[in-house]
Design a protein around this motif. Structure first.
Motif, PDB file in Angstrom:
ATOM      1  N   TYR A  26       0.817  -1.209   0.000  1.00 21.50           N
ATOM      2  CA  TYR A  26       0.000   0.000   0.000  1.00 21.50           C
ATOM      3  C   TYR A  26       0.857   1.267   0.000  1.00 21.50           C
ATOM      4  O   TYR A  26       0.343   2.363  -0.195  1.00 21.50           O
ATOM      5  CB  TYR A  26      -0.948   0.012   1.202  1.00 21.50           C
ATOM      6  CG  TYR A  26      -2.233  -0.758   0.967  1.00 21.50           C
ATOM      7  CD1 TYR A  26      -3.423  -0.093   0.684  1.00 21.50           C
ATOM      8  CD2 TYR A  26      -2.258  -2.146   1.005  1.00 21.50           C
ATOM      9  CE1 TYR A  26      -4.604  -0.788   0.464  1.00 21.50           C
ATOM     10  CE2 TYR A  26      -3.423  -2.863   0.784  1.00 21.50           C
ATOM     11  CZ  TYR A  26      -4.599  -2.168   0.513  1.00 21.50           C
ATOM     12  OH  TYR A  26      -5.772  -2.860   0.281  1.00 21.50           O
TER      13      TYR A  26
ATOM     14  N   ASN B 134      -3.405   4.510  -3.746  1.00 22.99           N
ATOM     15  CA  ASN B 134      -2.627   5.022  -2.618  1.00 22.99           C
ATOM     16  C   ASN B 134      -1.222   5.417  -3.047  1.00 22.99           C
ATOM     17  O   ASN B 134      -0.682   6.439  -2.609  1.00 22.99           O
ATOM     18  CB  ASN B 134      -2.535   3.961  -1.518  1.00 22.99           C
ATOM     19  CG  ASN B 134      -3.762   3.933  -0.626  1.00 22.99           C
ATOM     20  OD1 ASN B 134      -4.858   4.299  -1.051  1.00 22.99           O
ATOM     21  ND2 ASN B 134      -3.593   3.473   0.596  1.00 22.99           N
TER      22      ASN B 134
ATOM     23  N   LEU C  14      -1.833   6.051   4.454  1.00 20.94           N
ATOM     24  CA  LEU C  14      -1.938   5.475   3.117  1.00 20.94           C
ATOM     25  C   LEU C  14      -0.939   4.338   2.958  1.00 20.94           C
ATOM     26  O   LEU C  14      -1.258   3.272   2.408  1.00 20.94           O
ATOM     27  CB  LEU C  14      -1.678   6.540   2.052  1.00 20.94           C
ATOM     28  CG  LEU C  14      -2.713   7.644   1.868  1.00 20.94           C
ATOM     29  CD1 LEU C  14      -2.242   8.620   0.801  1.00 20.94           C
ATOM     30  CD2 LEU C  14      -4.057   7.076   1.485  1.00 20.94           C
TER      31      LEU C  14
ATOM     32  N   THR D  95      -7.593   4.114   2.492  1.00 22.22           N
ATOM     33  CA  THR D  95      -7.590   3.973   1.034  1.00 22.22           C
ATOM     34  C   THR D  95      -8.042   5.296   0.427  1.00 22.22           C
ATOM     35  O   THR D  95      -9.050   5.866   0.854  1.00 22.22           O
ATOM     36  CB  THR D  95      -8.531   2.846   0.579  1.00 22.22           C
ATOM     37  OG1 THR D  95      -8.044   1.602   1.095  1.00 22.22           O
ATOM     38  CG2 THR D  95      -8.596   2.761  -0.947  1.00 22.22           C
TER      39      THR D  95
END
Length: 385
Positions: free
Chosen positions: A48, A87, A111, A117
């Motif tokens: 992410y 992200n 993030l 998200t």
């Protein structure tokens, strides 16, 4: 990032993709959802935040490193990458490119961890690749901003915790001028998300319309603070350039998988008592796809290196996105052809990838928009005469 660290990350992602995700691709496509255990693993692996600097909790990959990661992610359904793509990409880049330090500190670590998200709210019914028709407005009301309008096809909108909303702050400015960007958290009064779009492909990657009805946000929600007023288009352009190079790498990864599927099928499928791999016309299809894949891979890495060096952050990403998105469409078409009737049947990987690949020529700037950018960079003022 040290070469050994990158090698370890790529190896771990390769194993995860091929052992954990590939076996459930058809499940993801049928259910239009990624299992929670897969999402949890992506967070644990740092996916992410691969493009978010280490100082904000991410892996801090350069674009060249990111491209190599995207090659691995492209091996499976693009819905996987879509989970965390915004992200790292067009949404997270909004903060990296245009945010204040307080905004970066407040949002980027969340993030990077996957706690939050983000979505990128630019596209509208009459404003897609060209934001000149953008109709969403933001007006000052005391120290607040009040937003009205709607957005279309917004990736991850149904699960977004925050949306980077592009709105016209200067109604008198022409074209793409007078646009600013706002951080709008989910749950803000007046912000609603429509039902999930039922798309041709890329099931498991959710998009939806977003509606803003007198959405009130504080002054701190303006990306870049006071300096961010009317700078939304410049921010979007820089974010999209980075995103285009990433999408190009993802297309290369998918092309690699399609070549693999075509080769393995041709090696085992018989017609008339012979393996179809022995037929020269099938060999021609395979050869063209191998060549396309290798050309795309070399192009993307070259463009990424120039981007990291700061020597080309405009034309190169458009060239890569244009070529690679068109290239993977050709490779997918040939893969279906090699498979014959089987390639047209649900449950066969190349049929799914054929549907999935089509979107790459549309989002983050259509192929036609890339042609315009490339030509204008080459021709200069003569192209605008």
């Amino acid at each position: 990032m040290e070469p050994s660290d990158l090698a370890d990350i790529l190896s771990a992602v390769r194993d995860f993709v091929r052992k954990e995700v590939v076996p459930i691709e058809e499940q993801i496509d049928a259910e239009d959802a990624i299992p929670e255990r897969v999402i949890a693993t992506c967070k644990e692996m740092g996916l992410y935040g691969f493009a978010i600097p280490q100082e904000y909790g991410g892996l801090g990959m350069t674009l060249t490193e990111e491209a190599q990661l995207a090659f691995e992610l492209g091996w499976t359904t693009p819905a996987l990458r879509s989970l965390f793509g915004t992200n790292n990409g067009i949404a997270g880049q909004v903060l990296l490119v245009g945010g204040t330090e307080d905004q970066k500190q407040g949002w980027l670590p969340r993030l990077a961890s996957g706690e939050v998200t983000a979505s990128f709210g630019l596209t509208e019914a009459d404003a897609g690749s060209d934001p000149a028709g953008l109709a969403t407005t933001a007006r000052r009301d005391g120290s607040d901003w009040v937003l009205n309008g709607s957005k279309r096809y917004i990736t991850n909108a149904p699960i977004a915790d925050v949306i980077m909303v592009f709105a016209r702050t200067n109604p008198d400015a022409a074209g793409n001028r007078g646009i600013s960007t706002f951080l709008v958290p989910a749950g803000t009064k007046g912000l609603t998300v429509g039902p999930r779009d039922h798309k041709m492909g890329q099931f498991g990657a959710w998009t939806a319309d977003v509606y803003l009805d007198d959405v009130r946000v504080p002054a701190e929600a303006l990306v870049g603070g006071a300096d961010g007023v009317d700078r939304g288009f410049q921010t979007a352009a820089r974010c999209l350039a980075h995103g285009r190079a990433h999408i190009a790498a993802l297309c290369v990864g998918m092309a690699g998988r399609l070549v693999h599927e075509s080769v393995e099928f041709a090696r085992t499928r018989e017609q008339g008592g012979r393996l179809i791999a022995s037929f020269q016309l099938v060999q021609g299809l395979i050869a063209d796809s191998v060549t396309d894949h290798m050309a795309g891979r070399s192009l993307v890495l070259d463009v990424a290196r120039a981007y990291d060096a700061g020597t080309d952050k405009v034309q190169g990403p458009s060239v890569a996105k244009y070529f690679a998105s068109e290239m993977v469409g050709r490779v997918a078409d040939r893969a279906v052809q090699v498979h014959g009737g089987a390639g047209y049947i649900r449950g066969v990987a190349v049929e799914r990838f054929y549907r999935d690949a089509r979107l790459f020529r549309i989002y983050e700037g259509t192929s036609q928009i890339q042609q315009v950018i490339i030509a204008r960079q080459a021709l200069g003022d003569a192209a605008r005469a």
